[in-house]
Scaffold this motif. Structure first.
Motif, short mmCIF file in Angstrom:
data_model
loop_
_atom_site.label_atom_id
_atom_site.label_comp_id
_atom_site.label_asym_id
_atom_site.label_seq_id
_atom_site.Cartn_x
_atom_site.Cartn_y
_atom_site.Cartn_z
N TYR A 18 0.86 -1.18 0.00
CA TYR A 18 0.00 0.00 0.00
C TYR A 18 0.89 1.23 0.00
CZ TYR A 18 -4.69 1.91 1.06
OH TYR A 18 -5.91 2.52 1.00
N LEU A 99 0.62 -6.25 5.70
CA LEU A 99 0.71 -5.03 4.91
C LEU A 99 2.13 -4.51 4.83
CD1 LEU A 99 -2.31 -3.02 6.28
CD2 LEU A 99 -1.82 -3.36 3.85
N PHE A 101 3.65 -0.93 3.86
CA PHE A 101 3.35 0.44 3.45
C PHE A 101 4.62 1.03 2.84
CE2 PHE A 101 2.94 5.01 3.84
CZ PHE A 101 1.64 5.23 3.40
N TRP A 117 -1.51 6.93 4.26
CA TRP A 117 -1.53 6.21 5.54
C TRP A 117 -2.90 6.34 6.22
CZ3 TRP A 117 1.29 2.63 7.86
CH2 TRP A 117 1.16 2.45 9.24
N ARG A 131 -6.12 -1.22 12.85
CA ARG A 131 -4.81 -1.11 12.22
C ARG A 131 -3.72 -1.82 13.01
NH1 ARG A 131 -3.46 4.51 10.27
NH2 ARG A 131 -2.94 3.45 8.36
N THR A 136 1.95 -5.20 10.03
CA THR A 136 2.31 -4.15 9.08
C THR A 136 3.78 -3.81 9.21
OG1 THR A 136 0.09 -3.18 9.31
CG2 THR A 136 1.80 -1.76 8.38
N VAL A 183 7.71 -8.60 6.79
CA VAL A 183 6.26 -8.78 6.92
C VAL A 183 5.93 -10.27 7.02
CG1 VAL A 183 5.63 -8.80 4.45
CG2 VAL A 183 4.03 -7.92 6.13
#
Ligand SMILES: Nc1nc2c(ncn2[C@@H]2O[C@H](COP(=O)(O)OP(=O)(O)OP(=O)(O)O)[C@@H](O)[C@H]2O)c(=O)[nH]1
Ligand SMILES: [Mg+2]
Lengths: 198, 166
Positions: A18, A99, A101, A117, A131, A136, A183
């Motif tokens: 993401y 996730l 990021f 974000w 979250r 993440t 991750v």
């Protein structure tokens, strides 16, 4: 997360990259694809615009072999970062197990990082996810840029979420696997605590 | 990320996996389809039957699931609850993709020797059967403690390195 045929112990994990548009999500997947041995990877599918911007998603399946008796498969997805594609971005997030990021170190993209974000948080909430319960990691990409924002500044612009962080130059493949392993480790080690029946 | 938090998570045990395959086999033989695939809404293959040689099943499943997701979103935009069936007709092969309940997707790939009408009929009948198996799976997921993931409890960096030897 899906276990198919429990006796065969197949473990399917969905990882989503993401982040803001042009941050380097697709570049991450391309590098993983380039480096993974043929028998361990599937096709890299990119649903992109004519200018190579992600339109719907990129998809790369990896067959990672066995880990302590489990056949581990990773499905890597990227979302389209452009604000315009909010609807498809939300769809890809569904069923996410982990996730990445990808933040852009370009000083001109600080706001875009923060916005993405925040957008991520809203979309997770839309699926009933908190979250801090979704494994993440953050990748600070484009560390090669002249005038790259110091990591400290990037962290603060995301509200210092306290998750594992990795610096990367995805265009050169630097930090790409470190991020993915990061991750992977979070997702797999979290699995035991959140298995139904416990 | 437990079930309570609403993450779609499916654990398909051996017995139910076998039942699902039998349902797919029936669709396959009755409708004379080329191949029948069952996947979860996230695009992961759950079971398949028939001839999938020459088909990139993993890619197909991912695209089928995304397609269903995109179509469902379009449905909501025009005020429909869902469009649960997608049908694409090709020169040689056609595909019929349908959402079953809210967790799995059934995809049938068929050629000229099959008819759309027959595929539709068989898919509709199988839908109820698949849903019944899914209900069993879900209740079992709530009760069954055999999901022994303890081996994964103390994953080390070395384990991860071994997964990514490339
Ligand atoms: N300088 C530099 N450029 C990079 C780096 N990683 C990616 N890029 C470049 O950034 C541009 C965008 O990369 P993409 O991977 O397509 O970005 P994206 O996040 O997938 O973008 P969207 O699909 O629009 O969301 C490309 O021109 C890449 O070559 C990096 O580490 N350093
Ligand atoms: Mg992209």
């Amino acid at each position: 997360m899906t276990f198919v045929n429990y006796s065969a112990r197949e473990l399917n994990v969905k990882i989503v990259y993401y982040g803001p548009g042009l941050g380097g999500k697709t570049t991450n997947l391309r590098h993983v694809y380039a480096r993974a041995p043929t028998r361990q990877k599937g096709r890299l599918i990119s649903l992109a615009t004519q200018t190579e911007r992600t339109l719907f998603f990129d998809f790369l399946p990896l067959n990672l072999g066995t880990l302590r008796g489990f056949q581990v498969r990773f499905h890597l997805y990227t979302v389209p970062g452009q604000v315009f594609y909010a609807a498809s971005r939300r769809l890809i997030l569904k069923g996410v197990d982990g996730l990445v990021f990808v933040a852009d170190s370009n000083p001109l993209r600080l706001d875009a990082n923060a916005e993405s974000w925040a957008d991520l948080g809203r979309n997770l909430a839309g699926y009933g996810l908190r979250r801090d319960r979704v494994p993440t990691v953050i990748q600070y990409n484009k560390r090669d840029l002249e005038g790259a924002v110091p990591v400290d500044g990037l962290r603060r612009c995301l509200g210092s979420p306290g998750v594992p962080e990795f610096e990367a130059v995805a265009a050169e493949g630097r930090g790409v696997f470190e991020t993915l392993k990061g991750v992977a480790r979070l997702v797999l080690s979290n699995l035991a605590q959140r298995t139904p029946g416990r | 990320m437990s079930l309570r938090e609403g993450v779609p998570q499916l654990v398909v045990f051996e017995e139910e996996h076998r039942d699902l395959r039998q349902i797919l086999a029936r669709i396959h033989s009755h409708s004379r389809a080329r191949a029948v695939l069952l996947l979860d809404v996230n695009g992961q293959l759950v079971a398949k039957w028939g001839d999938t040689s020459g088909l990139d099943v993993t890619s197909f499943c991912s695209l089928a699931a995304s397609n269903i997701a995109a179509t469902a979103s379009m449905a909501r935009l025009v005020g429909e609850k869902d469009f649960t069936i997608l049908f694409h007709q090709g020169k040689r092969d056609s595909i019929h993709i349908s959402l079953i309940g809210d967790r799995v997707i059934l995809a049938v790939i068929f050629g000229a020797e099959a008819s759309l009408g027959m595929v539709r009929l068989r898919v509709r009948r199988a839908g109820a059967e698949i849903e019944a198996v899914l209900r069993r799976i879900l209740s079992r997921m709530r009760l069954d403690d055999r999901l022994d993931v303890d081996p994964l409890c103390d994953i080390t960096d070395q384990d991860i390195d071994e997964l990514f030897r490339f």
